[in-house]
Design an enzyme around this catalytic site. Structure first.
Site, PDB file in Angstrom:
ATOM      1  N   ASP A 103       5.077  47.671  11.921  1.00  0.00           N
ATOM      2  CA  ASP A 103       4.364  47.441  10.751  1.00  0.00           C
ATOM      3  C   ASP A 103       5.178  46.995   9.550  1.00  0.00           C
ATOM      4  O   ASP A 103       6.160  47.582   9.295  1.00  0.00           O
ATOM      5  CB  ASP A 103       4.030  49.058  10.442  1.00  0.00           C
ATOM      6  N   GLU A 143      35.748  38.958   4.434  1.00  0.00           N
ATOM      7  CA  GLU A 143      36.610  39.968   4.402  1.00  0.00           C
ATOM      8  C   GLU A 143      36.034  41.181   3.745  1.00  0.00           C
ATOM      9  O   GLU A 143      36.116  41.106   2.436  1.00  0.00           O
ATOM     10  CB  GLU A 143      37.888  39.666   3.889  1.00  0.00           C
ATOM     11  N   GLU A 198      35.626  44.436   2.551  1.00  0.00           N
ATOM     12  CA  GLU A 198      36.211  45.919   2.170  1.00  0.00           C
ATOM     13  C   GLU A 198      35.304  47.194   1.921  1.00  0.00           C
ATOM     14  O   GLU A 198      34.362  46.920   1.704  1.00  0.00           O
ATOM     15  CB  GLU A 198      37.288  45.706   0.735  1.00  0.00           C
ATOM     16  N   GLU A 258      43.594  49.091   2.072  1.00  0.00           N
ATOM     17  CA  GLU A 258      43.563  48.338   1.020  1.00  0.00           C
ATOM     18  C   GLU A 258      43.943  49.092  -0.217  1.00  0.00           C
ATOM     19  O   GLU A 258      44.663  50.114  -0.244  1.00  0.00           O
ATOM     20  CB  GLU A 258      41.942  48.039   0.785  1.00  0.00           C
ATOM     21  N   GLU A 293      40.171  47.601   5.049  1.00  0.00           N
ATOM     22  CA  GLU A 293      39.595  46.330   5.358  1.00  0.00           C
ATOM     23  C   GLU A 293      40.042  46.134   6.858  1.00  0.00           C
ATOM     24  O   GLU A 293      41.084  46.322   7.358  1.00  0.00           O
ATOM     25  CB  GLU A 293      40.503  45.280   4.453  1.00  0.00           C
ATOM     26  N   HIS A 319      35.871  38.794   0.145  1.00  0.00           N
ATOM     27  CA  HIS A 319      35.876  37.437  -0.089  1.00  0.00           C
ATOM     28  C   HIS A 319      35.480  36.616   1.310  1.00  0.00           C
ATOM     29  O   HIS A 319      35.696  36.952   2.461  1.00  0.00           O
ATOM     30  CB  HIS A 319      37.451  37.096   0.248  1.00  0.00           C
ATOM     31  N   ARG A 334      44.534  34.594  -7.837  1.00  0.00           N
ATOM     32  CA  ARG A 334      43.504  35.472  -7.228  1.00  0.00           C
ATOM     33  C   ARG A 334      42.681  35.938  -8.137  1.00  0.00           C
ATOM     34  O   ARG A 334      41.658  36.531  -7.785  1.00  0.00           O
ATOM     35  CB  ARG A 334      44.244  36.589  -6.539  1.00  0.00           C
ATOM     36  N   GLU A 382      38.279  29.870  -0.126  1.00  0.00           N
ATOM     37  CA  GLU A 382      37.879  31.462  -0.150  1.00  0.00           C
ATOM     38  C   GLU A 382      36.963  31.683  -1.450  1.00  0.00           C
ATOM     39  O   GLU A 382      37.602  31.725  -2.275  1.00  0.00           O
ATOM     40  CB  GLU A 382      39.128  32.151   0.126  1.00  0.00           C
ATOM     41  N   ARG A 440      35.717  34.291  -3.790  1.00  0.00           N
ATOM     42  CA  ARG A 440      36.277  35.610  -3.796  1.00  0.00           C
ATOM     43  C   ARG A 440      35.225  36.685  -4.717  1.00  0.00           C
ATOM     44  O   ARG A 440      35.516  37.747  -4.780  1.00  0.00           O
ATOM     45  CB  ARG A 440      37.704  35.498  -4.554  1.00  0.00           C
TER      46      ARG A 440
END
Length: 473
Positions: free
Chosen positions: A54, A133, A135, A215, A223, A272, A342, A361, A363
């Site tokens: 359904d 990645e 977390e 982390e 992580e 990330h 970062r 990457e 982020r």
């Protein structure tokens, strides 16, 4: 290949004395759904005829007058379910319309399959690899409620710094200080054995794990990183990953959440996303430009940065996502790229000088997203950047926190709320429609669902902190 995979299914069933088949599929917002059938119900024809269910009861899907739908299992996705007592084989499924026998356009996995096909059709590359990645927090207790006259949440963790003075008969200390959870050895890290158990079960289920660790945040932030894979396979793996994390935590009397910002005053949980394009077995992101990036890689970055506000509607799709994406704190809100910084939305990892390791990457995403939709949207933005040769501008290698206001104001940032992200998606989604990957129906349904089920309900309710601010007005 498919017939070999089907033969392998029946070999597994026989060898492991499987009794039940669990059929898993993804709903629109991003939660795995499932139902099970006895093993005798699975035949070779099941991989063409499927199983009915359904669809009107699944969030964001069919109306009650057109509710019948099919799931057809993908035989390449089989794994023995480690949490169901009866020997059970799990299969990830695609969703079909039983009348047309075509894949359902709102099925997130189908959208991801179309994204991979579109990439190949452009001739730019034949595969995109993703490596998320994700977390998460492991808590010992969580309580929450909301009604007309009250609203609250309460979370607790044996690791929580807020419990350093609690009488635990005895309290043994060793609770990570705020923002100091990255990453002391046990006994401060009390979750190492649980993460190891998660890792071993992940590998039993076909994931290749690269590392696990505590982390930054207090209160049980963790992580676990698994190896990159092509887009659809990676999204499948991420769902298996989350399933294992949550169920192993529960096995230990704990609870795990991928909610982006469950704790005030400490780091939130992001996801990330490492990405790279390959063609004929060769990496396309390696070159002689900035941080050894190729021109294609820089254009891909340009596309992500240009469309980032709209992308956030898929990569950061909850109101809670924007409690993490706050300028001036730890989150990567600045729409720029850098090989070291970062706080930039896109980082270029420099751990290895190998051309095969060259990747970007992204982020700002978080683990609350539907990975099929989020990965597909980022790929489509990157392709748009390559097609239109979008210049990403100069890299941001300066310390963002020390920039003067006149320089900082020239750096755009991610949206400040889910409302802003949805409005950005409404304005900017043509790049998603190429190759019929996303459709107007999917975009409209996503925006409508998010406004009706999440944004407006949040806007209408008093927040507990508002009583702190305004009760005495």
């Amino acid at each position: 290949m498919k017939s070999e995979a089907i033969e392998n299914i029946f070999r597994i069933i026989k060898e492991h004395k499987i009794k039940m088949i669990d059929l898993k599929f993804m709903d629109f917002p991003g939660q795995w759904q499932h139902f099970s059938v006895p093993v005798h119900e699975l035949t070779e024809s099941s991989f063409e005829d499927g199983f009915g269910f359904d669809g009107s009861s699944i969030r964001g899907w069919k109306s009650i007058n057109e509710s019948d739908m099919l799931v057809i299992p993908d035989p390449t996705t089989a794994f023995i379910d480690p949490f169901i007592e009866v020997p059970t084989l799990s299969l990830i499924c695609d969703v079909y319309d039983p009348i047309t026998k075509e894949k359902y356009e709102r099925c997130p996995r189908y959208i991801a399959q179309k994204a991979e096909a579109y990439l190949k059709s452009t001739g730019i590359a034949d595969v995109v690899y993703f490596g998320p990645e994700a977390e998460f927090f492991i808590f010992d207790n969580v309580r929450f409620d909301q009604n007309a006259h009250e609203g609250y949440y309460y979370i607790d963790s044996i690791e929580g710094q807020w419990n350093s003075g609690r009488d635990e008969k005895p309290n043994l200390g060793y609770k990570p200080r705020y923002k100091e959870g990255y990453f002391p050895v046990p006994p401060t890290d009390s979750l190492n054995d649980i993460r190891n158990e998660m890792v071993l079960i992940m590998e039993q289920c076909g994931l290749q794990v690269e590392a696990q660790h505590h982390e930054v945040a207090t209160g049980g932030q963790c992580e676990i990183d698994f190896r990159f894979a092509p887009l659809v396979k990676c999204a499948d793996n991420l769902l298996i990953f989350k399933y294992i994390v949550k169920n192993v935590a529960r096995r230990h009397g704990k609870t795990a959440t991928f909610m982006p910002k469950p704790i005030f005053g400490d780091n939130g949980s992001g996801m990330h996303c490492h990405q790279s394009l390959w063609k004929n077995g060769q990496p396309l992101f390696y070159g002689n430009g900035y941080a050894n990036l190729s021109e294609i890689a820089l254009y891909y970055i340009g596309g992500i940065l240009k469309h980032a506000p709209a992308l956030c509607a898929f990569t950061n799709p909850t109101t809670n996502s924007y409690k993490r994406l706050v300028p001036g704190f730890e989150a990567p809100v600045n729409l720029a790229y850098s090989q070291r910084n970062r706080s930039a939305a896109i980082r270029i990892p420099t751990y290895s000088s190998s051309p095969k390791a060259k990747r970007i990457e992204v982020r700002f995403p978080d683990g609350s997203c539907n990975p099929y939709l989020a990965f597909s949207a980022m790929l489509m933005a990157g392709i748009d950047g390559i097609i239109n040769k979008i210049d990403p501008g100069e890299p941001l290698d300066k310390d963002i926190y020390s920039l003067p206001p006149e320089e900082l104001k020239n750096i755009p940032s991610t949206p400040g709320s889910l409302e802003e992200a949805l409005k950005a998606l409404e304005r900017d989604h043509e790049f998603l429609l190429r190759g019929d990957v996303f459709t107007e129906d999917v975009i409209e349904a996503w925006i409508k669902y998010k406004w009706e089920k999440e944004v407006n309900p949040m806007r209408m309710r008093p927040h507990p902190y508002e009583f702190m601010l305004y009760f005495d007005v």
